[in-house]
Scaffold this motif. Structure first.
Motif, PDB file in Angstrom:
ATOM      1  N   PHE A  42      56.982  45.963  55.457  1.00 58.59           N
ATOM      2  CA  PHE A  42      56.710  44.540  55.648  1.00 58.59           C
ATOM      3  C   PHE A  42      57.519  43.692  54.676  1.00 58.59           C
ATOM      4  CE2 PHE A  42      54.122  40.718  54.910  1.00 58.59           C
ATOM      5  CZ  PHE A  42      54.072  40.235  56.211  1.00 58.59           C
ATOM      6  N   THR A  43      57.584  44.100  53.408  1.00 60.30           N
ATOM      7  CA  THR A  43      58.329  43.351  52.396  1.00 60.30           C
ATOM      8  C   THR A  43      59.819  43.310  52.725  1.00 60.30           C
ATOM      9  OG1 THR A  43      56.720  44.009  50.729  1.00 60.30           O
ATOM     10  CG2 THR A  43      58.834  43.209  49.934  1.00 60.30           C
ATOM     11  N   PHE A  44      60.376  44.414  53.174  1.00 68.00           N
ATOM     12  CA  PHE A  44      61.787  44.452  53.528  1.00 68.00           C
ATOM     13  C   PHE A  44      62.106  43.458  54.641  1.00 68.00           C
ATOM     14  CE2 PHE A  44      65.105  46.081  56.351  1.00 68.00           C
ATOM     15  CZ  PHE A  44      66.181  46.068  55.483  1.00 68.00           C
ATOM     16  N   PHE A  45      61.312  43.456  55.697  1.00 68.96           N
ATOM     17  CA  PHE A  45      61.615  42.579  56.819  1.00 68.96           C
ATOM     18  C   PHE A  45      61.313  41.115  56.515  1.00 68.96           C
ATOM     19  CE2 PHE A  45      61.882  46.546  59.145  1.00 68.96           C
ATOM     20  CZ  PHE A  45      63.056  46.315  59.853  1.00 68.96           C
ATOM     21  N   VAL A  46      60.340  40.836  55.675  1.00 65.73           N
ATOM     22  CA  VAL A  46      60.103  39.450  55.249  1.00 65.73           C
ATOM     23  C   VAL A  46      61.281  38.970  54.413  1.00 65.73           C
ATOM     24  CG1 VAL A  46      58.679  38.010  53.750  1.00 65.73           C
ATOM     25  CG2 VAL A  46      57.602  39.490  55.431  1.00 65.73           C
ATOM     26  N   ALA A  47      61.784  39.811  53.504  1.00 62.65           N
ATOM     27  CA  ALA A  47      62.944  39.438  52.685  1.00 62.65           C
ATOM     28  C   ALA A  47      64.183  39.255  53.559  1.00 62.65           C
ATOM     29  CB  ALA A  47      63.188  40.495  51.620  1.00 62.65           C
ATOM     30  N   LEU A  48      64.379  40.115  54.530  1.00 63.05           N
ATOM     31  CA  LEU A  48      65.515  39.984  55.436  1.00 63.05           C
ATOM     32  C   LEU A  48      65.407  38.704  56.262  1.00 63.05           C
ATOM     33  CD1 LEU A  48      68.077  41.435  56.424  1.00 63.05           C
ATOM     34  CD2 LEU A  48      66.671  42.472  58.190  1.00 63.05           C
ATOM     35  N   PHE A  49      64.228  38.406  56.759  1.00 58.14           N
ATOM     36  CA  PHE A  49      63.987  37.180  57.518  1.00 58.14           C
ATOM     37  C   PHE A  49      64.286  35.955  56.656  1.00 58.14           C
ATOM     38  CE2 PHE A  49      61.105  33.907  59.231  1.00 58.14           C
ATOM     39  CZ  PHE A  49      61.503  33.924  60.557  1.00 58.14           C
ATOM     40  N   TRP A  50      63.821  35.979  55.402  1.00 58.49           N
ATOM     41  CA  TRP A  50      64.066  34.866  54.483  1.00 58.49           C
ATOM     42  C   TRP A  50      65.564  34.708  54.216  1.00 58.49           C
ATOM     43  CZ3 TRP A  50      66.074  35.158  49.470  1.00 58.49           C
ATOM     44  CH2 TRP A  50      66.073  33.962  48.777  1.00 58.49           C
ATOM     45  N   TRP A  51      66.285  35.824  53.994  1.00 53.92           N
ATOM     46  CA  TRP A  51      67.713  35.754  53.716  1.00 53.92           C
ATOM     47  C   TRP A  51      68.487  35.180  54.897  1.00 53.92           C
ATOM     48  CZ3 TRP A  51      72.059  37.989  55.897  1.00 53.92           C
ATOM     49  CH2 TRP A  51      73.244  37.795  55.191  1.00 53.92           C
ATOM     50  N   VAL A  52      68.125  35.591  56.111  1.00 49.56           N
ATOM     51  CA  VAL A  52      68.831  35.111  57.308  1.00 49.56           C
ATOM     52  C   VAL A  52      68.701  33.604  57.445  1.00 49.56           C
ATOM     53  CG1 VAL A  52      68.733  35.115  59.840  1.00 49.56           C
ATOM     54  CG2 VAL A  52      68.758  37.272  58.587  1.00 49.56           C
ATOM     55  N   PHE A  53      67.532  33.077  57.177  1.00 50.45           N
ATOM     56  CA  PHE A  53      67.341  31.640  57.354  1.00 50.45           C
ATOM     57  C   PHE A  53      67.804  30.806  56.175  1.00 50.45           C
ATOM     58  CE2 PHE A  53      64.599  33.078  60.774  1.00 50.45           C
ATOM     59  CZ  PHE A  53      65.058  32.246  61.783  1.00 50.45           C
ATOM     60  N   THR A  54      68.067  31.414  55.029  1.00 50.56           N
ATOM     61  CA  THR A  54      68.534  30.647  53.880  1.00 50.56           C
ATOM     62  C   THR A  54      70.005  30.905  53.560  1.00 50.56           C
ATOM     63  OG1 THR A  54      67.805  32.340  52.323  1.00 50.56           O
ATOM     64  CG2 THR A  54      66.260  30.558  52.834  1.00 50.56           C
ATOM     65  N   ALA A  55      70.655  31.811  54.277  1.00 53.22           N
ATOM     66  CA  ALA A  55      72.065  32.111  54.020  1.00 53.22           C
ATOM     67  C   ALA A  55      72.921  30.913  54.418  1.00 53.22           C
ATOM     68  CB  ALA A  55      72.495  33.347  54.799  1.00 53.22           C
ATOM     69  N   LYS A  56      73.967  30.718  53.659  1.00 51.22           N
ATOM     70  CA  LYS A  56      74.886  29.615  53.957  1.00 51.22           C
ATOM     71  C   LYS A  56      75.657  29.938  55.242  1.00 51.22           C
ATOM     72  CE  LYS A  56      75.136  27.661  49.503  1.00 51.22           C
ATOM     73  NZ  LYS A  56      73.817  27.117  49.560  1.00 51.22           N
ATOM     74  N   LYS A  57      75.798  28.937  56.086  1.00 50.94           N
ATOM     75  CA  LYS A  57      76.439  29.128  57.387  1.00 50.94           C
ATOM     76  C   LYS A  57      77.918  29.484  57.238  1.00 50.94           C
ATOM     77  CE  LYS A  57      72.601  28.214  59.235  1.00 50.94           C
ATOM     78  NZ  LYS A  57      71.696  29.312  59.338  1.00 50.94           N
ATOM     79  N   ASP A  58      78.604  28.939  56.221  1.00 46.89           N
ATOM     80  CA  ASP A  58      80.013  29.278  56.040  1.00 46.89           C
ATOM     81  C   ASP A  58      80.184  30.741  55.617  1.00 46.89           C
ATOM     82  OD1 ASP A  58      78.885  28.738  53.555  1.00 46.89           O
ATOM     83  OD2 ASP A  58      80.793  28.073  52.691  1.00 46.89           O
ATOM     84  N   TYR A  59      79.237  31.278  54.850  1.00 43.84           N
ATOM     85  CA  TYR A  59      79.278  32.697  54.472  1.00 43.84           C
ATOM     86  C   TYR A  59      79.108  33.580  55.708  1.00 43.84           C
ATOM     87  CZ  TYR A  59      77.841  37.181  52.588  1.00 43.84           C
ATOM     88  OH  TYR A  59      77.722  38.515  52.330  1.00 43.84           O
ATOM     89  N   ILE A  60      78.172  33.230  56.563  1.00 45.90           N
ATOM     90  CA  ILE A  60      77.941  34.006  57.786  1.00 45.90           C
ATOM     91  C   ILE A  60      79.158  33.930  58.701  1.00 45.90           C
ATOM     92  CG2 ILE A  60      76.529  34.163  59.875  1.00 45.90           C
ATOM     93  CD1 ILE A  60      74.156  33.296  58.135  1.00 45.90           C
ATOM     94  N   GLN A  61      79.764  32.766  58.797  1.00 44.77           N
ATOM     95  CA  GLN A  61      80.961  32.610  59.626  1.00 44.77           C
ATOM     96  C   GLN A  61      82.118  33.430  59.071  1.00 44.77           C
ATOM     97  OE1 GLN A  61      81.129  31.074  62.583  1.00 44.77           O
ATOM     98  NE2 GLN A  61      83.184  31.885  62.738  1.00 44.77           N
ATOM     99  N   ARG A  62      82.289  33.408  57.751  1.00 43.85           N
ATOM    100  CA  ARG A  62      83.352  34.176  57.110  1.00 43.85           C
ATOM    101  C   ARG A  62      83.156  35.678  57.341  1.00 43.85           C
ATOM    102  NH1 ARG A  62      83.416  34.208  51.157  1.00 43.85           N
ATOM    103  NH2 ARG A  62      81.687  32.815  51.593  1.00 43.85           N
ATOM    104  N   MET A  63      81.929  36.151  57.221  1.00 40.36           N
ATOM    105  CA  MET A  63      81.648  37.570  57.446  1.00 40.36           C
ATOM    106  C   MET A  63      81.847  37.963  58.908  1.00 40.36           C
ATOM    107  SD  MET A  63      80.991  38.959  54.612  1.00 40.36           S
ATOM    108  CE  MET A  63      81.988  37.831  53.672  1.00 40.36           C
ATOM    109  N   SER A  64      81.526  37.067  59.816  1.00 39.54           N
ATOM    110  CA  SER A  64      81.696  37.392  61.240  1.00 39.54           C
ATOM    111  C   SER A  64      83.160  37.379  61.653  1.00 39.54           C
ATOM    112  CB  SER A  64      80.893  36.427  62.103  1.00 39.54           C
ATOM    113  OG  SER A  64      81.430  35.128  62.023  1.00 39.54           O
ATOM    114  N   ASP A  65      84.016  36.698  60.891  1.00 46.66           N
ATOM    115  CA  ASP A  65      85.446  36.660  61.198  1.00 46.66           C
ATOM    116  C   ASP A  65      86.207  37.856  60.640  1.00 46.66           C
ATOM    117  OD1 ASP A  65      85.202  34.333  62.615  1.00 46.66           O
ATOM    118  OD2 ASP A  65      85.761  33.029  60.943  1.00 46.66           O
TER     119      ASP A  65
END
Length: 61
Positions: free
Chosen positions: A27-50
């Motif tokens: 439960f803690t792992f998935f709550v932390a992952l959920f929190w990270w996904v919604f608080t991650a900077k959009k430019d970081y996610i875009q850079r990683m996806s490229d």
């Protein structure tokens, strides 16, 4: 076979805490992952996806 395993598991002292600990870790792992996904900077996610599409870092054999 199942009866043997059940009887064997019942003989271990304190074994009932292990499923609770496993659930808390899960439960803690998935709550932390959920929190990270919604608080991650959009430019970081875009850079990683490229990265897979970036031809400048390709290494040829």
């Amino acid at each position: 076979m199942l009866k043997f395993v059940k009887n064997h598991m019942d003989s271990i002292a304190g074994i009932e805490i292990y499923p609770v600990i496993s659930l808390l870790i899960f439960f803690t792992f998935f709550v932390a992952l959920f929190w990270w996904v919604f608080t991650a900077k959009k430019d970081y996610i875009q850079r990683m996806s490229d990265i897979p599409l970036d031809n400048e870092n390709d290494t040829t054999l």
